[in-house]
Design a protein around this motif. Structure first.
Motif, PDB file in Angstrom:
ATOM      1  N   UNK A  42       8.619  12.039  20.853  1.00  0.00           N
ATOM      2  CA  UNK A  42       7.240  12.383  20.539  1.00  0.00           C
ATOM      3  C   UNK A  42       7.064  13.258  19.293  1.00  0.00           C
ATOM      4  N   UNK A  43       7.840  14.328  19.115  1.00  0.00           N
ATOM      5  CA  UNK A  43       7.657  15.132  17.891  1.00  0.00           C
ATOM      6  C   UNK A  43       7.849  14.322  16.618  1.00  0.00           C
ATOM      7  N   UNK A  44       8.753  13.349  16.635  1.00  0.00           N
ATOM      8  CA  UNK A  44       8.975  12.526  15.447  1.00  0.00           C
ATOM      9  C   UNK A  44       7.812  11.561  15.222  1.00  0.00           C
ATOM     10  N   UNK A  45       7.253  11.035  16.292  1.00  0.00           N
ATOM     11  CA  UNK A  45       6.087  10.161  16.147  1.00  0.00           C
ATOM     12  C   UNK A  45       4.910  10.942  15.569  1.00  0.00           C
ATOM     13  N   UNK A  46       4.770  12.199  15.981  1.00  0.00           N
ATOM     14  CA  UNK A  46       3.670  13.023  15.474  1.00  0.00           C
ATOM     15  C   UNK A  46       3.788  13.263  13.969  1.00  0.00           C
ATOM     16  N   UNK A  47       5.020  13.194  13.440  1.00  0.00           N
ATOM     17  CA  UNK A  47       5.220  13.427  12.004  1.00  0.00           C
ATOM     18  C   UNK A  47       4.899  12.198  11.158  1.00  0.00           C
ATOM     19  N   UNK A  48       4.880  11.021  11.769  1.00  0.00           N
ATOM     20  CA  UNK A  48       4.680   9.783  11.016  1.00  0.00           C
ATOM     21  C   UNK A  48       3.191   9.543  10.801  1.00  0.00           C
ATOM     22  N   UNK A  49       2.700  10.002   9.631  1.00  0.00           N
ATOM     23  CA  UNK A  49       1.282   9.825   9.283  1.00  0.00           C
ATOM     24  C   UNK A  49       1.201   9.341   7.846  1.00  0.00           C
ATOM     25  N   UNK A  50       0.180   8.507   7.543  1.00  0.00           N
ATOM     26  CA  UNK A  50       0.050   7.978   6.174  1.00  0.00           C
ATOM     27  C   UNK A  50      -0.113   9.070   5.120  1.00  0.00           C
ATOM     28  N   UNK A  51      -0.759  10.182   5.492  1.00  0.00           N
ATOM     29  CA  UNK A  51      -0.987  11.242   4.519  1.00  0.00           C
ATOM     30  C   UNK A  51       0.211  12.167   4.366  1.00  0.00           C
ATOM     31  N   UNK A  52       1.237  11.966   5.177  1.00  0.00           N
ATOM     32  CA  UNK A  52       2.432  12.801   5.084  1.00  0.00           C
ATOM     33  C   UNK A  52       3.657  11.927   5.346  1.00  0.00           C
ATOM     34  N   UNK A  53       4.027  11.114   4.351  1.00  0.00           N
ATOM     35  CA  UNK A  53       5.142  10.185   4.559  1.00  0.00           C
ATOM     36  C   UNK A  53       6.467  10.918   4.792  1.00  0.00           C
ATOM     37  N   UNK A  54       7.210  10.409   5.754  1.00  0.00           N
ATOM     38  CA  UNK A  54       8.518  10.965   6.078  1.00  0.00           C
ATOM     39  C   UNK A  54       9.528   9.821   6.010  1.00  0.00           C
ATOM     40  N   UNK A  55      10.658  10.000   5.298  1.00  0.00           N
ATOM     41  CA  UNK A  55      11.668   8.927   5.238  1.00  0.00           C
ATOM     42  C   UNK A  55      12.111   8.511   6.631  1.00  0.00           C
ATOM     43  N   UNK A  56      11.963   7.223   6.934  1.00  0.00           N
ATOM     44  CA  UNK A  56      12.265   6.754   8.282  1.00  0.00           C
ATOM     45  C   UNK A  56      13.728   6.965   8.659  1.00  0.00           C
TER      46      UNK A  56
END
Length: 210
Positions: free
Chosen positions: A30-44
């Motif tokens: 869940x914490x990783x899913x919360x980080x995946x947002x279009x306005x804050x890209x995170x390297x998958x």
């Protein structure tokens, strides 16, 4: 009435530990899913690497609990029956220590990422992100960790049987065995640090003899 005997008691104990372990695994994504947002890209790949690391930490914690519980129950078993119970105990351990659990959890995490990104209209191109690499790493670690933990449980049983068979052994021998086990556990947890110290020591000796 609940089934009695050391194997029945251990089965219930290990099942309870396993339920707690699965619950902890369910909370990791869940914490990783919360980080995946279009306005804050995170390297998958960074996300998957961190996820694998968290699963490895949780698996190590679960393994420590398994070993401790096996020893705790067998210490209360019949003095002459520890060795005879080994195969039954290892069978119980295999039931709650299965690599497939971690492979399935990784696949479910990827599916959760796909659904999460789809809400933003973003497709997940698995070939582009080379998901097969962290997936293979997760599978290999699960296989190796489960095999190693089962071997460690077997070794704990053998050590316990030795201790039971030599109840008249001096306390000094018991202390020596305990010290060895602690050093072995320390090495298992910090292999890289031991290797690094060894390399530094070799280099220092080389400089002394120049």
């Amino acid at each position: 009435m609940p089934e009695a005997g050391p194997i029945a008691v251990m089965r219930r104990s290990l099942q309870m530990l396993h339920q707690e372990h699965v619950g902890n695994l369910l909370r990791i994504p869940q914490p990783y899913l919360d980080e995946l947002r279009p306005d804050r890209p995170v390297p998958l790949l960074d996300v998957l690497e961190s996820y694998n690391r968290d699963v490895a930490v949780e698996l190590a914690r679960f393994g420590d609990q398994l070993k401790a519980e096996v020893v705790r129950v067998l210490e209360r078993a019949s003095a002459n029956g520890v060795s005879d119970l080994k195969e039954q105990v290892l069978s119980l351990v295999s039931d709650v220590l299965c690599p497939d659990l971690y492979r399935k959890r990784f696949a479910i995490f990827i599916s959760c990422i796909e659904r999460h990104l789809a809400r933003y209209g973003l497709p997940l191109d698995k070939s582009r992100y080379r998901i097969d690499i962290p997936e293979s790493l997760a599978s290999a670690h699960a296989e190796n960790a489960c095999r190693r933990l089962k071997a460690q449980v077997g070794n704990e049983i053998d050590l316990l049987a030795l201790g039971v068979g030599a109840q008249g052994a001096p306390q000094q021998d018991q202390a020596r065995r305990t010290t060895y086990e602690r050093l072995n556990d320390l090495y298992e947890r910090h292999q890289m640090a031991f290797w690094f110290v060894g390399l530094v020591g070799s280099a220092a000796l080389g400089l002394l003899f120049l």
